[in-house]
Design an enzyme around this catalytic site. Structure first.
Site, PDB file in Angstrom:
ATOM      1  N   ASP A   1      16.843  61.607 107.760  1.00 26.98           N
ATOM      2  CA  ASP A   1      17.250  62.127 109.070  1.00 26.98           C
ATOM      3  C   ASP A   1      16.017  62.260 109.958  1.00 26.98           C
ATOM      4  O   ASP A   1      14.961  62.721 109.520  1.00 26.98           O
ATOM      5  CB  ASP A   1      17.953  63.484 108.919  1.00 26.98           C
ATOM      6  CG  ASP A   1      18.721  63.870 110.169  1.00 26.98           C
ATOM      7  OD1 ASP A   1      19.968  63.878 110.132  1.00 26.98           O
ATOM      8  OD2 ASP A   1      18.071  64.169 111.206  1.00 26.98           O
TER       9      ASP A   1
ATOM     10  N   ASN B   1      30.182  66.538 109.103  1.00 20.12           N
ATOM     11  CA  ASN B   1      30.588  67.190 110.343  1.00 20.12           C
ATOM     12  C   ASN B   1      31.653  66.335 111.014  1.00 20.12           C
ATOM     13  O   ASN B   1      31.434  65.145 111.265  1.00 20.12           O
ATOM     14  CB  ASN B   1      29.385  67.359 111.273  1.00 20.12           C
ATOM     15  CG  ASN B   1      28.339  68.291 110.691  1.00 20.12           C
ATOM     16  OD1 ASN B   1      28.667  69.260 110.003  1.00 20.12           O
ATOM     17  ND2 ASN B   1      27.066  67.993 110.938  1.00 20.12           N
TER      18      ASN B   1
ATOM     19  N   VAL C   1      27.008  62.099 116.030  1.00 15.67           N
ATOM     20  CA  VAL C   1      27.017  60.627 115.913  1.00 15.67           C
ATOM     21  C   VAL C   1      28.396  60.211 115.389  1.00 15.67           C
ATOM     22  O   VAL C   1      28.753  60.538 114.261  1.00 15.67           O
ATOM     23  CB  VAL C   1      25.902  60.134 114.963  1.00 15.67           C
ATOM     24  CG1 VAL C   1      26.001  58.617 114.783  1.00 15.67           C
ATOM     25  CG2 VAL C   1      24.524  60.518 115.493  1.00 15.67           C
TER      26      VAL C   1
ATOM     27  N   HIS D   1      29.169  59.965 108.322  1.00 15.30           N
ATOM     28  CA  HIS D   1      27.963  60.052 107.497  1.00 15.30           C
ATOM     29  C   HIS D   1      28.000  61.346 106.708  1.00 15.30           C
ATOM     30  O   HIS D   1      28.560  62.346 107.158  1.00 15.30           O
ATOM     31  CB  HIS D   1      26.692  59.969 108.341  1.00 15.30           C
ATOM     32  CG  HIS D   1      26.678  60.913 109.505  1.00 15.30           C
ATOM     33  ND1 HIS D   1      27.391  60.667 110.665  1.00 15.30           N
ATOM     34  CD2 HIS D   1      26.077  62.103 109.687  1.00 15.30           C
ATOM     35  CE1 HIS D   1      27.203  61.665 111.513  1.00 15.30           C
ATOM     36  NE2 HIS D   1      26.417  62.562 110.937  1.00 15.30           N
TER      37      HIS D   1
ATOM     38  N   HIS E   1      25.556  64.197 105.120  1.00 14.45           N
ATOM     39  CA  HIS E   1      24.201  64.747 105.065  1.00 14.45           C
ATOM     40  C   HIS E   1      23.914  65.153 103.621  1.00 14.45           C
ATOM     41  O   HIS E   1      24.728  65.845 102.990  1.00 14.45           O
ATOM     42  CB  HIS E   1      24.084  66.004 105.935  1.00 14.45           C
ATOM     43  CG  HIS E   1      24.272  65.784 107.401  1.00 14.45           C
ATOM     44  ND1 HIS E   1      23.219  65.741 108.295  1.00 14.45           N
ATOM     45  CD2 HIS E   1      25.396  65.617 108.144  1.00 14.45           C
ATOM     46  CE1 HIS E   1      23.690  65.562 109.524  1.00 14.45           C
ATOM     47  NE2 HIS E   1      25.006  65.483 109.458  1.00 14.45           N
TER      48      HIS E   1
END
Ligand code: AMP
Length: 113
Positions: free
Chosen positions: A29, A86, A95, A99, A101
């Site tokens: 990240d 998220n 974004v 994805h 994290h």
């Protein structure tokens, strides 16, 4: 239009790649929130988990299996780590390309802020 993560997968935007296969890519990240903060995402754009379809089932399983493998490769298994997705505005998504994290290297708080 390509998403940011599609452009990274296509090597149009640079990133620190930590894992890649035919289906997923894992990168550091750019604004880490923990000593280890990696994003793993499908190379094909699925905007968010809420839009996943039955035909995405294999891909989603693969994504989580590889998140676990990447965490192990980064030395996080013994100490523990957190996986976060998220979804949408209230979820903190910035974004619009699904994805996961991978956060580790420090004690995580609960509940999340
Ligand atoms: P989210 O808020 O869940 O959508 O997460 C998006 C994440 O992408 C954030 O943690 C950002 O720091 C990260 N990010 C944004 N641009 C880049 C980039 N060019 N390379 C790596 N990570 C990025």
């Amino acid at each position: 239009m390509q998403t940011l993560f599609e452009k990274i997968a296509a090597r149009e935007i640079p990133a620190a790649i930590v894992y890649e296969d035919d289906l997923v890519l894992a990168i550091r990240d750019i604004n880490p929130q923990a000593p280890v903060h990696v994003l793993i995402f499908p190379k094909t754009a699925l905007p968010r988990i809420a839009e996943a379809k039955t035909e995405d089932t294999y891909l989603l399983g693969h994504l989580l299996m590889k998140a676990s493998e990447v965490a192990a490769t980064l030395g996080l298994t013994t100490g523990g780590y957190r996986l976060v997705i998220n979804n949408g505005a209230n979820g903190g998504e910035t974004v619009p390309h699904l994805h996961v994290h991978i956060l580790g290297g420090r004690q995580m708080a609960w509940p999340p802020g």
